[in-house]
Design an enzyme around this catalytic site. Structure first.
Site, PDB file in Angstrom:
ATOM      1  N   THR A   1       0.877  -1.173   0.000  1.00  0.00           N
ATOM      2  CA  THR A   1       0.000   0.000   0.000  1.00  0.00           C
ATOM      3  C   THR A   1       0.918   1.228   0.000  1.00  0.00           C
ATOM      4  O   THR A   1       2.146   1.099  -0.086  1.00  0.00           O
ATOM      5  CB  THR A   1      -0.856   0.036   1.283  1.00  0.00           C
ATOM      6  OG1 THR A   1       0.030   0.235   2.403  1.00  0.00           O
ATOM      7  CG2 THR A   1      -1.647  -1.246   1.472  1.00  0.00           C
TER       8      THR A   1
ATOM      9  N   ALA B   1       0.951  -6.735   9.211  1.00  0.00           N
ATOM     10  CA  ALA B   1       0.208  -5.989   8.181  1.00  0.00           C
ATOM     11  C   ALA B   1      -0.981  -5.275   8.790  1.00  0.00           C
ATOM     12  O   ALA B   1      -1.757  -5.865   9.545  1.00  0.00           O
ATOM     13  CB  ALA B   1      -0.266  -6.931   7.082  1.00  0.00           C
TER      14      ALA B   1
ATOM     15  N   THR C   1      -1.195  -3.161  19.547  1.00  0.00           N
ATOM     16  CA  THR C   1      -0.739  -1.836  19.950  1.00  0.00           C
ATOM     17  C   THR C   1      -1.279  -1.461  21.324  1.00  0.00           C
ATOM     18  O   THR C   1      -2.361  -1.931  21.716  1.00  0.00           O
ATOM     19  CB  THR C   1      -1.218  -0.787  18.918  1.00  0.00           C
ATOM     20  OG1 THR C   1      -1.048   0.520  19.448  1.00  0.00           O
ATOM     21  CG2 THR C   1      -2.698  -0.942  18.570  1.00  0.00           C
ATOM     22  N   ASP C   2      -0.563  -0.587  22.021  1.00  0.00           N
ATOM     23  CA  ASP C   2      -1.058  -0.108  23.319  1.00  0.00           C
ATOM     24  C   ASP C   2      -2.335   0.725  23.168  1.00  0.00           C
ATOM     25  O   ASP C   2      -3.073   0.929  24.134  1.00  0.00           O
ATOM     26  CB  ASP C   2       0.026   0.689  24.063  1.00  0.00           C
ATOM     27  CG  ASP C   2       0.525   1.921  23.321  1.00  0.00           C
ATOM     28  OD1 ASP C   2       0.087   2.158  22.169  1.00  0.00           O
ATOM     29  OD2 ASP C   2       1.363   2.652  23.887  1.00  0.00           O
ATOM     30  N   GLU C   3      -2.605   1.191  21.933  1.00  0.00           N
ATOM     31  CA  GLU C   3      -3.780   2.057  21.736  1.00  0.00           C
ATOM     32  C   GLU C   3      -5.093   1.327  21.983  1.00  0.00           C
ATOM     33  O   GLU C   3      -6.131   1.973  22.158  1.00  0.00           O
ATOM     34  CB  GLU C   3      -3.764   2.664  20.330  1.00  0.00           C
ATOM     35  CG  GLU C   3      -2.572   3.569  20.120  1.00  0.00           C
ATOM     36  CD  GLU C   3      -2.713   4.530  18.947  1.00  0.00           C
ATOM     37  OE1 GLU C   3      -3.811   4.677  18.404  1.00  0.00           O
ATOM     38  OE2 GLU C   3      -1.688   5.140  18.593  1.00  0.00           O
TER      39      GLU C   3
ATOM     40  N   TYR D   1      -8.836   3.377  14.062  1.00  0.00           N
ATOM     41  CA  TYR D   1      -7.633   2.525  13.975  1.00  0.00           C
ATOM     42  C   TYR D   1      -7.542   1.586  15.167  1.00  0.00           C
ATOM     43  O   TYR D   1      -7.456   0.363  15.016  1.00  0.00           O
ATOM     44  CB  TYR D   1      -6.369   3.394  13.888  1.00  0.00           C
ATOM     45  CG  TYR D   1      -5.109   2.635  14.267  1.00  0.00           C
ATOM     46  CD1 TYR D   1      -4.599   1.633  13.439  1.00  0.00           C
ATOM     47  CD2 TYR D   1      -4.439   2.893  15.472  1.00  0.00           C
ATOM     48  CE1 TYR D   1      -3.463   0.906  13.799  1.00  0.00           C
ATOM     49  CE2 TYR D   1      -3.309   2.176  15.833  1.00  0.00           C
ATOM     50  CZ  TYR D   1      -2.824   1.185  14.991  1.00  0.00           C
ATOM     51  OH  TYR D   1      -1.704   0.467  15.357  1.00  0.00           O
TER      52      TYR D   1
ATOM     53  N   LYS E   1      -7.884  -2.569  15.600  1.00  0.00           N
ATOM     54  CA  LYS E   1      -6.832  -3.422  16.191  1.00  0.00           C
ATOM     55  C   LYS E   1      -7.407  -4.208  17.381  1.00  0.00           C
ATOM     56  O   LYS E   1      -7.071  -5.376  17.579  1.00  0.00           O
ATOM     57  CB  LYS E   1      -5.633  -2.577  16.643  1.00  0.00           C
ATOM     58  CG  LYS E   1      -4.853  -1.903  15.527  1.00  0.00           C
ATOM     59  CD  LYS E   1      -4.129  -2.855  14.600  1.00  0.00           C
ATOM     60  CE  LYS E   1      -2.953  -3.544  15.243  1.00  0.00           C
ATOM     61  NZ  LYS E   1      -2.204  -4.379  14.245  1.00  0.00           N
TER      62      LYS E   1
ATOM     63  N   ASN F   1       4.608   3.421  21.142  1.00  0.00           N
ATOM     64  CA  ASN F   1       5.052   4.097  19.910  1.00  0.00           C
ATOM     65  C   ASN F   1       6.490   3.742  19.546  1.00  0.00           C
ATOM     66  O   ASN F   1       7.395   3.917  20.364  1.00  0.00           O
ATOM     67  CB  ASN F   1       4.980   5.621  20.080  1.00  0.00           C
ATOM     68  CG  ASN F   1       3.562   6.137  20.008  1.00  0.00           C
ATOM     69  OD1 ASN F   1       2.730   5.792  20.841  1.00  0.00           O
ATOM     70  ND2 ASN F   1       3.277   6.946  19.010  1.00  0.00           N
ATOM     71  N   ASN F   2       6.681   3.317  18.308  1.00  0.00           N
ATOM     72  CA  ASN F   2       8.019   2.995  17.816  1.00  0.00           C
ATOM     73  C   ASN F   2       8.629   4.192  17.089  1.00  0.00           C
ATOM     74  O   ASN F   2       7.914   5.002  16.503  1.00  0.00           O
ATOM     75  CB  ASN F   2       7.937   1.863  16.790  1.00  0.00           C
ATOM     76  CG  ASN F   2       7.761   0.491  17.402  1.00  0.00           C
ATOM     77  OD1 ASN F   2       8.294  -0.489  16.894  1.00  0.00           O
ATOM     78  ND2 ASN F   2       7.021   0.383  18.495  1.00  0.00           N
TER      79      ASN F   2
ATOM     80  N   HIS G   1      -8.381  12.608  20.292  1.00  0.00           N
ATOM     81  CA  HIS G   1      -6.936  12.470  20.546  1.00  0.00           C
ATOM     82  C   HIS G   1      -6.648  11.903  21.950  1.00  0.00           C
ATOM     83  O   HIS G   1      -6.897  12.577  22.957  1.00  0.00           O
ATOM     84  CB  HIS G   1      -6.307  13.862  20.407  1.00  0.00           C
ATOM     85  CG  HIS G   1      -4.829  13.856  20.254  1.00  0.00           C
ATOM     86  ND1 HIS G   1      -4.121  15.006  20.012  1.00  0.00           N
ATOM     87  CD2 HIS G   1      -3.919  12.862  20.294  1.00  0.00           C
ATOM     88  CE1 HIS G   1      -2.837  14.718  19.920  1.00  0.00           C
ATOM     89  NE2 HIS G   1      -2.692  13.414  20.091  1.00  0.00           N
TER      90      HIS G   1
END
Ligand code: NAD
Ligand code: DAU
Length: 336
Positions: free
Chosen positions: A36, A82, A125-127, A150, A154, A179-180, A276
């Site tokens: 993508t 992915a 993800t931690d999100e 998003y 996940k 976050n990376n 946010h």
């Protein structure tokens, strides 16, 4: 070991492939990626002739192709990187996030089940945990409370992975990293966007008051954690990954401006991101004590090395910024 890595042409996936090919000369890596806007084979140019590396272009929702590749290469482990990964894009176009992140994960799980794959590792993800107040940490027991399309896609994927363990007894693990940052990160994400904009003399857009906190981890430390989970993770377990490097966005942007000697006047406070999340912070006790993981980078050395990488690899990010990415970029920020 033969590992099917999805999303290997993206930021974290490509760093993980480099890490694994370096560390395990006897492992074979099949990189399956749709290419993508975020997938870039330039990230893997130096390994394309490695006999232990194979690239296949494909969608994680394409069951027949995945089944064929898994059988052809006698796959032992699937690691699913992915995804549609950018929160801002999920706010304007949530549908593709559900298709790739939720449906794609379910298709992969099904193929893994049918082919009796030894282990399935879901890169989450931690999100998925939502947002924190000024204190406290996300542990593996924190309830899922995702806030963006998003993170919700996940979270949906995580619950499917859990279901395939509970229902079919599949050997799965879920990793939830903070976050990376590091080389090959697409310049829509905070750190590479600010570094490359500062080098180009462009505005540095900070959302809201800039006091949102993210917990930063070098991508190589994420790779070493995933490696441990593949080899030592206990069936059905979730592992949080983070290195206790909390910074406000204001701190990050000011640090980049200082390190590059760019004018502070480039910093511009812009409208806040919808929904946010205020603060993320990971408690990594479980992976450290149970699997023996330890991050190698301090934030100071990691960010210094990363900024140098973007200075030394200007062709890499200029090609991206001059290409199709620019349309998206202009829509968000105007022609600045
Ligand atoms: P990225 O956007 O850089 O890369 C995603 C890759 O997935 C790209 O190569 C893209 O081509 C590929 N892809 C997208 N849709 C696909 C599809 N339908 N079929 C096959 N391939 C497809 O993302 P990233 O930052 O490297 O993140 C990788 C994973 O790690 C994601 O699952 C993300 O949720 C997770 N994660 C990211 C971070 C972070 O800070 N970037 C932190 C924790 C977890
Ligand atoms: O926490 C892990 C997550 O980190 C991953 O799951 C996501 O895939 C990854 O994109 C990242 O999500 P964030 O939303 O935290 O990352 P992003 O780089 O988009 O933004 C980091 C912070 O910086 C966030 O508070 C929003 C802010 N920001 C971002 C951009 C792009 C700005 O202030 N200005 C910007 O231009």
């Amino acid at each position: 070991m033969n590992i099917f890595v999805t999303g290997g042409a993206g930021f974290i996936g490509s760093n993980f492939i480099h890490y694994m090919l370096d560390k395990y000369p006897n492992y074979k890596i099949i990189n399956y990626d749709l290419l993508t806007y975020a997938g870039n084979l330039e990230n893997l140019k130096d390994v394309e002739d490695n006999p232990n590396y194979v690239f296949v272009k494909g969608d994680i929702t394409n069951r027949e192709l995945i089944d064929h590749i898994v059988k052809t290469h006698n796959i032992d482990v699937i690691v699913n990187f992915a995804a549609e990964s950018h929160v801002d894009r999920s706010i304007t176009q949530p549908d593709v996030f559900v298709k790739t992140n939720v449906l794609g994960t379910q298709v992969l799980l099904d193929v893994a089940k049918e082919n009796k794959i030894e282990k399935f590792v879901q890169i989450s993800t931690d999100e998925v945990y939502g947002t924190l107040g000024e204190t406290g940490y996300f542990t593996e027991e924190t309830p899922l409370a995702s806030n963006s399309p998003y993170s919700s896609s996940k979270a949906g994927a995580d619950l499917l992975v859990r279901a395939y363990h509970e229902t079919y007894g599949m050997n799965v693990n879920i990793t939830r990293c903070s976050n990376n940052y590091g080389p090959y990160q697409f310049p829509e994400k905070l750190i590479p966007l600010m570094v490359t904009n500062a080098m180009e003399g462009k505005e540095l857009p900070i959302y809201g008051d800039g006091k949102n906190v993210r917990d930063w981890l070098h991508v190589k430390d994420h790779s070493s954690a995933v490696d441990l989970v593949i080899h030592k993770g206990k069936p059905g377990e979730v592992y949080n990954i983070g290195g206790h490097n909390e910074r406000t966005n204001n701190e990050i942007v000011h640090l980049i401006v200082e390190k590059l000697g760019a004018p502070k006047s480039l910093i511009k406070y812009v409208e806040d991101r919808l929904g946010h999340d205020r603060r993320y912070a990971i408690d990594p006790t479980k992976i450290m004590t149970e699997l023996g993981w330890k991050p190698e980078y301090t934030f100071d050395t990691g960010i210094e090395e990363t900024i140098q990488w973007y200075i030394q690899n200007q062709d890499w990010w200029k090609n991206i910024k001059n290409g199709s990415y620019i349309e998206y970029y202009e829509k968000l920020y105007g022609d600045k």
